[in-house]
Design a protein around this motif. Sequence first.
Motif, PDB file in Angstrom:
ATOM      1  N   GLN A 290       0.838  -1.008  -0.076  1.00  0.00           N
ATOM      2  CA  GLN A 290      -0.067  -0.012  -0.194  1.00  0.00           C
ATOM      3  C   GLN A 290       0.678   1.247  -0.026  1.00  0.00           C
ATOM      4  O   GLN A 290       0.420   2.257  -0.578  1.00  0.00           O
TER       5      GLN A 290
ATOM      6  N   TYR B 109      -0.344  -0.275 -10.058  1.00  0.00           N
ATOM      7  CA  TYR B 109      -1.565   0.416  -9.762  1.00  0.00           C
ATOM      8  C   TYR B 109      -2.751  -0.514  -9.583  1.00  0.00           C
ATOM      9  O   TYR B 109      -3.190  -1.184 -10.147  1.00  0.00           O
TER      10      TYR B 109
ATOM     11  N   ASN C 103      -5.818   0.636  -8.655  1.00  0.00           N
ATOM     12  CA  ASN C 103      -7.162   1.187  -9.262  1.00  0.00           C
ATOM     13  C   ASN C 103      -6.825   1.596 -10.892  1.00  0.00           C
ATOM     14  O   ASN C 103      -6.040   1.868 -11.222  1.00  0.00           O
TER      15      ASN C 103
ATOM     16  N   LYS D 215      -2.986   5.590  -7.796  1.00  0.00           N
ATOM     17  CA  LYS D 215      -2.587   4.947  -6.396  1.00  0.00           C
ATOM     18  C   LYS D 215      -2.285   6.254  -5.615  1.00  0.00           C
ATOM     19  O   LYS D 215      -1.397   7.104  -5.843  1.00  0.00           O
TER      20      LYS D 215
END
Length: 185
Positions: free
Chosen positions: A22, A37, A39, A53
């Motif tokens: 993360q 990434y 998303n 991200k």
Amino acid sequence: MKGILKILILSLILLLTFTFAQTQKPNIDGKLPPNEYPNYASFSNGEFQIYWKIVGDEVYILMIGKTKGYVALGIDPKVKAGDADYIIGYVTEKGTQVLDYYAPEKHFGHTQDEKLGGKNDIPEFSGREDKEYTYIEFRRKLDTKDKYDKVFPKTGTLKIVWALGSSDDPVSIHSKRGYGELKIN
């Protein structure tokens, strides 16, 4: 007892691995390696793709457009494509250029933030082209505190407008555009 200790150690390893993933910052290189990434959104059958991200107080974005011209992202438009914060990037033989623009509510074009008294809030960027697509990757603060920039939220829904240009001139008329929403987790 040994079984409980093994479970605790495995749980700790998984937690540390998740936490590291993360907080791992994407490499700003205009490329898309697997898992960089978390998303993603695609528009117009993949002609405009966006990956993002959030790490700390910054957002990392990779835009991919089916064009050899510019790729543009408008953040949080209020009236059609107006009152939006635009990031426009393109690649030439001299290199990559990514610029920070603002379009007023009555959208008759966009102007660089610096020409309006703001600043270019894109401190790092990269790009490349292949046979069909232009890749523009950059980072910026979620909240730049620039009155010509919009906040990129950590959660919720973000309205966007996107455009593709047939040339590298960021003030030329786009050849394709669209609207959408990003679901920010």
